[in-house]
Each structure stands twice: as C-alpha cells, then as structure tokens.
Scaffold this active site. Structure first.
Site, PDB file in Angstrom:
ATOM      1  N   ASP A  95      55.932  44.210  31.720  1.00  0.00           N
ATOM      2  CA  ASP A  95      55.356  45.077  30.669  1.00  0.00           C
ATOM      3  C   ASP A  95      55.135  46.508  31.158  1.00  0.00           C
ATOM      4  OD1 ASP A  95      55.140  42.529  29.720  1.00  0.00           O
ATOM      5  OD2 ASP A  95      53.050  42.674  29.089  1.00  0.00           O
ATOM      6  N   ALA A 142      55.490  41.595  50.500  1.00  0.00           N
ATOM      7  CA  ALA A 142      54.935  41.801  49.152  1.00  0.00           C
ATOM      8  C   ALA A 142      53.415  41.882  49.204  1.00  0.00           C
ATOM      9  CB  ALA A 142      55.360  40.690  48.211  1.00  0.00           C
ATOM     10  N   LEU A 143      52.799  40.948  49.927  1.00  0.00           N
ATOM     11  CA  LEU A 143      51.337  40.967  49.997  1.00  0.00           C
ATOM     12  C   LEU A 143      50.860  42.220  50.709  1.00  0.00           C
ATOM     13  CD1 LEU A 143      49.511  38.969  48.657  1.00  0.00           C
ATOM     14  CD2 LEU A 143      51.630  37.851  49.148  1.00  0.00           C
ATOM     15  N   ASN A 166      50.848  36.695  39.781  1.00  0.00           N
ATOM     16  CA  ASN A 166      51.710  36.022  40.750  1.00  0.00           C
ATOM     17  C   ASN A 166      51.026  35.900  42.097  1.00  0.00           C
ATOM     18  OD1 ASN A 166      53.991  35.381  39.375  1.00  0.00           O
ATOM     19  ND2 ASN A 166      55.143  37.204  39.980  1.00  0.00           N
ATOM     20  N   THR A 167      50.121  36.829  42.377  1.00  0.00           N
ATOM     21  CA  THR A 167      49.496  36.863  43.699  1.00  0.00           C
ATOM     22  C   THR A 167      48.819  35.533  44.017  1.00  0.00           C
ATOM     23  OG1 THR A 167      49.127  39.217  43.406  1.00  0.00           O
ATOM     24  CG2 THR A 167      47.851  38.128  45.136  1.00  0.00           C
ATOM     25  N   ARG A 207      66.636  36.901  52.725  1.00  0.00           N
ATOM     26  CA  ARG A 207      66.548  35.995  51.579  1.00  0.00           C
ATOM     27  C   ARG A 207      67.802  36.029  50.716  1.00  0.00           C
ATOM     28  NH1 ARG A 207      60.190  36.766  49.820  1.00  0.00           N
ATOM     29  NH2 ARG A 207      59.432  35.428  51.485  1.00  0.00           N
ATOM     30  N   GLU A 264      54.056  45.029  42.413  1.00  0.00           N
ATOM     31  CA  GLU A 264      55.444  44.677  42.100  1.00  0.00           C
ATOM     32  C   GLU A 264      56.011  45.476  40.933  1.00  0.00           C
ATOM     33  OE1 GLU A 264      56.066  40.415  41.912  1.00  0.00           O
ATOM     34  OE2 GLU A 264      58.166  40.712  41.344  1.00  0.00           O
TER      35      GLU A 264
HETATM   36  P1  ADP Z   1      50.995  42.274  41.794  1.00  0.00           P
HETATM   37  O1  ADP Z   1      51.375  41.333  42.898  1.00  0.00           O
HETATM   38  O2  ADP Z   1      51.842  43.475  41.746  1.00  0.00           O
HETATM   39  O3  ADP Z   1      49.532  42.526  41.752  1.00  0.00           O
HETATM   40  P2  ADP Z   1      50.653  40.144  39.897  1.00  0.00           P
HETATM   41  O4  ADP Z   1      51.683  39.370  39.184  1.00  0.00           O
HETATM   42  O5  ADP Z   1      49.849  39.457  40.930  1.00  0.00           O
HETATM   43  O6  ADP Z   1      51.363  41.453  40.463  1.00  0.00           O
HETATM   44  O7  ADP Z   1      49.613  40.742  38.855  1.00  0.00           O
HETATM   45  C1  ADP Z   1      49.995  41.444  37.711  1.00  0.00           C
HETATM   46  C2  ADP Z   1      49.017  41.118  36.605  1.00  0.00           C
HETATM   47  O8  ADP Z   1      49.229  41.991  35.488  1.00  0.00           O
HETATM   48  C3  ADP Z   1      49.175  39.694  36.087  1.00  0.00           C
HETATM   49  O9  ADP Z   1      47.935  39.044  36.131  1.00  0.00           O
HETATM   50  C4  ADP Z   1      49.679  39.892  34.664  1.00  0.00           C
HETATM   51  O10 ADP Z   1      49.269  38.886  33.781  1.00  0.00           O
HETATM   52  C5  ADP Z   1      49.069  41.242  34.297  1.00  0.00           C
HETATM   53  N1  ADP Z   1      49.762  41.913  33.194  1.00  0.00           N
HETATM   54  C6  ADP Z   1      51.096  41.996  32.997  1.00  0.00           C
HETATM   55  N2  ADP Z   1      51.372  42.684  31.870  1.00  0.00           N
HETATM   56  C7  ADP Z   1      50.172  43.049  31.333  1.00  0.00           C
HETATM   57  C8  ADP Z   1      49.787  43.757  30.159  1.00  0.00           C
HETATM   58  N3  ADP Z   1      50.679  44.220  29.286  1.00  0.00           N
HETATM   59  N4  ADP Z   1      48.469  43.945  29.932  1.00  0.00           N
HETATM   60  C9  ADP Z   1      47.543  43.456  30.793  1.00  0.00           C
HETATM   61  N5  ADP Z   1      47.843  42.756  31.901  1.00  0.00           N
HETATM   62  C10 ADP Z   1      49.138  42.562  32.180  1.00  0.00           C
END
Ligand code: ADP
Length: 589
Positions: free
Chosen positions: A357, A570-571, A175-176, A416, A555
């Site tokens: 996950d 968040a960032l 999401n970042t 928000r 997150e």
């Molecule tokens: P944050 O902002 O907390 O870093 P993001 O959404 O930017 O969160 O990054 C979380 C990453 O973790 C995403 O790239 C997502 O695809 C990855 N991810 C989520 N579940 C799994 C999993 N089961 N195994 C490996 N990577 C995962």
C-alpha cells in the site's frame, strides 16, 4: 375483529411455543480443532437452554502476538451474535478457523443445530456502525505497525515527539512478528569469542556484492554502521538476543543474531512494552490508510478508514510510511516480476497485509519508486502454505538440500536467489532439507518457529530415521544417492571445502542419528524495491529532491539491497531505518 384476535392469540401461543424450544442441552462442553501448527486449540463452551453463556480457551499453541486478536475477538463475537457466522480475523486466519472449529465441536456436543447457527445473519454487520470522522493530532503520524513503524514510534517518542501509529490489520506486528528474526551485525563482543572474524566493512562489501552492486552504497553504509548500535538500542529497551552468532540462510557470513523469543515476537513485544509504558504514543489498529496529503508542499495529513469511520490524523512535524513490502499482493508481483517464472501460483511467507500500500500512497505525493522488479524468493516454503513454519534448518553450516532423486543440487550456503533458482529446476520444484541430531540433540529442541522436532515428526511435516537407508525410504528417494550425497558432504567438512558445488560453510559432519528430513518449495519472501529514500530516511522524488515532512522505513523502501537481500539484513534494515526515521521526524520543526 374476533377472528383476528383469535388468530393473533394463536400466533402468540405458537411463538411462545417455538421460543420456549431449547437450542442447547444446558452444560459445559469441550471442543478442539487444529490451528496453524497442526495442534488443537481446545476450549470450553457453556450453554443454557437458549444461549451460549461462556467460552473459555483451555489450550492454545498458536503463535503469540499473531493470534491474539483472534482469541480476543472471535469468542466475543460468537457470544454477541449468538452465531457461528463470524468473520475470521485477517492475519490470523488459521487461529480463527481453529477457534470457530473448536466452538462448533463443543456446540455439536451440546446438541445444537450447527447449520442454523452458521447461517445466521452477521448481526455485527447488520448493526453497522454509523460512519463518523475522527480528527487526531500528533507531531508524527506513522503508517504501519510492523517492525519499522514501531521502531520509528519509539525513536520519535524518545526524541520528544508525540506519535500516532495507524495499522490496518487487527493486530500489530506485520511480517516482522512472523519473520525468521535473524539480525545481522558485526559484533565483536559475540563474534570474537566464537573465533569469527568480521567487520562493518565486510558486512558492507557482502551486502553490496550480494545485491549485484545495485544497492545504494550510502544506504548500505548507513545500514551496516548502525546495525550494531541499533541492536544495542533494542537491548537497552529490554530485548534479549542469544550469545551464539550464526549464518542465516543466504546470509553468507556468521553475523546473524537470534532473539531469545520465538520468531519476530521479541522485537514487537519490546516496542509494545515501551509504548505501553510511556505516554505519547497511540497505536490504532483496524485502520487502513488510503491517502497522504501535502499541506503547503509538506506531508502532514493522513486519512484512513477505521472500524468506526474515517480517521484523519494530522502529523504536525512529519509522516512516516512503514507499510512493509508487497509479497502478498499477487497482482503487484506479476506487474513487476521480471526475473522469475510466473509467481501467481507460488506461496508466500508474508502476512496478508503485505500488499504494498505504501508504494501507491507515497507515489501519489510525488515519491520515486526504485527496484520494484527485485523480488526475493526463498527455497524454504512449507509445501502447502508457503510459510516458513516447519522449516527444520538450524544453521546453514549443518544441513544439505536433497532433490526427489536423492541428490544435492546447489551450494547450500549461496545467495537466496541462486538457491531458489536451482530449486525451480528440480522435479516439482521440491526439495528435502536433510540434517542430523547435531541440530536436534533432543526431541524437545525447537526450530526457529517455536516448533519442537517431535511435533513436526508427529504432524508428518518432518520424517526421522536412525539410518540414512531408512530415511531415504521415508523421503521416497534413492538410498544410494542420498548416502553418497551425505558422504560427499562429510568429506568436505573434513577438508573445509570448497566442495563440488563450491560450498565453503561447514561445521559438523552429518553422522549422528537420528537423521531428519523436511520438504520445502520456493516461496515469495521479500520485495527489495520500493520508496526511494536518503540516509536520513527522507523520501525523495524522481529528481532526488526531498519531499518535506515525508519519511519511509522498512520493506516499503527500495535501493538498499539491490537485486538480492542477504539473509539477516531485513531485521537490521527495518530497525536501523525505523529508528533513524523516527528521530529525524521528531527533529522537524
Ligand atoms: P516492516 O518489516 O517494513 O516493518 P511489516 O510487514 O512488519 O514491515 O509491517 C508493515 C505494517 O504496515 C503491517 O503491519 C501492515 O499491516 C501495515 N500496513 C500495510 N498497509 C497499510 C495501510 N494502508 N494502512 C495501515 N497499515 C498498513
């Protein structure tokens, strides 16, 4: 016998005849199809009589980083399988479809039978790779390559640890990389010259109060005190932020820093540049982690499913969960949602991998989960996709929200949740953001999503007019109401407010044509709840005990933002706690 050989000979002739039949008219053909921002991906396909021999991308306005895997893989897959029956790349669906659409157009021009090409067996799938188990070792294993995971990877490496990062999507960034990217920090060097009074104390109080005092004050303190040093750390790694500090939507105060690069690409590029320039960090994509195992009570082994079989990664010092939120998981949203109407049919700003996950992974090894019912929506979703793209707002101070009757309905500088709740009460939960050319001095001026206002107007995602009367016609709202709303707003700008809605954040009067309006709907954005951690990013169980060797950041964690996260926090959160998690994981024995 003779009969059989005659038949066989006839078959050979027939087969030869058919195989001699040409599939394409040899040559090079151009094709285009619209991508995520509505602009065409244009490419060139070269064919001989029987084969696609080359695919070259000529034009591409897709989001950098997010679409890379699609451009890398889809043309290769098409060539490899000589078919259009190729899967889209998860997380880059729009770009994938644009590439496939553009190749299809080019092949149509080459006289191909598109139906036959699209119905082919997925050769890549038919050639299924034999599953094997690969065992990897490092000091620290990180699950997830978004902002928090990559911050942790860099920080662990800087503190002497070897690192493996496992990412389930075909590309890093999570999401970042598609976020609005605003980073809150009290920053005297930028704020004082702008005449903005601020402090970490004010940031602390607003964060806590903005989440209804439900956040853990120790974690909030860690967040605000490390925000500016972490921003400086990012700068030391090469990241650039603009000098102008602004108030981001729901940020409540002008302390948001905007990266120079669009969306969240700057963060991911900065971390990946470091990772590529240093030894000791391996990032493996397409690997979904399914289990964390404890060894003698200590988190140390992670199992995932990669493209070529199972990966078992041993983290000799620690494991860090950085898997992001669950905004894209409709089932989990429904399970935990307490405060919103049903979210089943509401869009999301999230990438498809935001499925929560990490919650299950950590819970299975004893982690406590907190605050899962706090789900953040924004009033800022694209009416069709739910994404943030197409959002025309530039800063909270200089835009108003208008409903289908042409009226304002809320303090647009509010939290928000307050703004989104108010939006749900409007007809069709729909509103227009209205602003003037103070925000877009030229038609080339871009929004925060790398889109120029000209592009948005051309694509009908925004409307533009020289007068408010004309704008009202294009918005299909009552012109007198719209003019009264703008006049009210302008009076409040003069007095500095608060106006009838209690709004206090103002900058320019809305009086300089052309005027612009863009439609928006509620969208699921962030999940405040998650894995319980302490200020060292160590994961805690229900009794508050540390689970040895297990860290979490970003997150996927809970307890920081309470019931409502401030825009721009968040960032700050993912970078601050990612950095802390990496350093502490590296310091384990
Ligand atoms: P944050 O902002 O907390 O870093 P993001 O959404 O930017 O969160 O990054 C979380 C990453 O973790 C995403 O790239 C997502 O695809 C990855 N991810 C989520 N579940 C799994 C999993 N089961 N195994 C490996 N990577 C995962």
């Amino acid at each position: 016998m003779r009969k059989i050989s005659i038949m066989a000979a006839a078959l050979v002739v027939l087969l030869t005849f058919f195989s001699c039949g040409s599939k394409f008219t040899p040559g090079t053909y151009k094709g285009g199809a619209p991508g995520i921002h509505g602009e065409d991906v244009v490419l060139e396909v070269t064919v001989d009589k029987k084969k696609i021999t080359k695919i070259t991308v000529l034009e591409n306005h897709e989001t950098p980083g997010v679409s890379d895997a699609a451009f890398d893989r889809i043309p290769k897959k098409i060539m490899e399988t000589q078919s259009l029956d190729v899967d889209t790349v998860s997380g880059a669906t729009y770009s994938s479809k644009a590439i496939l659409g553009a190749v299809t157009k080019a092949l149509e021009a080459a006289g191909a039978d598109i139906k036959a090409l699209s119905a082919g067996k997925k050769k890549a799938e038919a050639d299924a790779v034999t599953a094997a188990t690969q065992v990897l070792n490092a000091d620290v294993v990180i699950i997830g390559a978004g902002g928090a995971g990559l911050a942790a990877a860099v920080s662990a490496n800087q503190n002497g640890a070897s690192v493996i990062v496992l990412e389930k999507m075909p590309q890093v960034g999570g999401n970042t990389i598609i976020s609005g990217s605003a980073f809150n920090a009290a920053d005297p060097s930028r704020q004082i010259p702008q005449g903005i009074e601020d402090s970490t104390e004010k940031h602390f109080e607003q964060t806590l109060k903005g989440g209804d005092n439900l956040g853990n004050p120790v974690l909030v303190r860690t967040l605000v005190e490390n925000a500016y040093p972490t921003l400086q750390w990012l700068e030391s790694l090469g990241m650039e932020f603009q000098d102008h500090v602004f108030t981001v939507l729901g940020g409540l105060w002008p302390r948001a820093h905007k990266p120079v690069k669009p969306l969240g690409t700057g963060y991911i590029e900065t971390y990946m540049n470091y990772i590529n320039a240093h030894d000791g960090i391996t990032v493996i994509t397409d690997t979904k982690v399914t289990d964390i195992y404890l060894e003698e009570g200590r988190a140390s082994v992670v199992k995932g499913q990669g493209q070529n079989g199972t990966i078992v990664a041993q983290g000799h010092k620690a494991v860090i969960v950085a898997t992001g939120g669950f905004g894209a998981n409709v089932d989990l949203r429904e399970k935990y949602n307490k405060f919103w109407p049903s979210l089943v049919n509401i869009g999301t700003t999230n990438h498809p991998g935001a499925t929560g996950d990490g919650l299950g992974l950590a819970e299975k090894v004893g982690a406590d989960l907190v605050g899962l019912e706090y789900i953040q929506l924004l009033p800022m979703g694209d009416p069709v996709t739910g994404s943030l793209s197409g959002n025309i707002e530039q800063a909270v101070e200089n835009r108003i929200f208008i409903n289908k009757s042409g009226n304002r309905f809320v303090d647009e500088g509010q939290r928000r949740d307050v703004m989104t709740r108010a939006l749900f009460e409007q007809e069709d939960s729909f509103m227009w953001i209205v602003l003037d050319s103070h925000n877009y001095p030229t038609m080339d001026t871009k929004n925060n999503f790398n889109e120029t206002i000209q592009e948005l107007v051309d694509q009908n995602r925004a409307v533009m007019a020289d007068t408010l009367d004309e704008l009202a016609v294009k918005m299909n709202v009552d012109a007198d109401n719209l003019k009264a709303a703008v006049a009210d707003f302008n009076r409040a700008v003069e007095t500095g407010g608060p106006d009838g809605f209690g709004r206090t954040l103002f900058q320019y009067k809305m009086d300089t044509p052309p005027y612009f309006a863009g439609g928006r709907k509620p969208t699921v954005h962030h999940t405040m709840g998650g894995i319980r951690i302490n200020e060292k990013a160590q994961v805690l169980d229900q009794d508050g005990n540390i689970i040895p060797g297990l860290y979490a950041a970003g997150e996927t964690t809970g307890g920081i933002h309470g019931s409502n996260r401030l825009g721009g926090n968040a960032l700050a959160d993912i970078n601050v706690f990612g950095k802390i998690a990496g350093a502490n994981a590296a310091a384990e024995n």
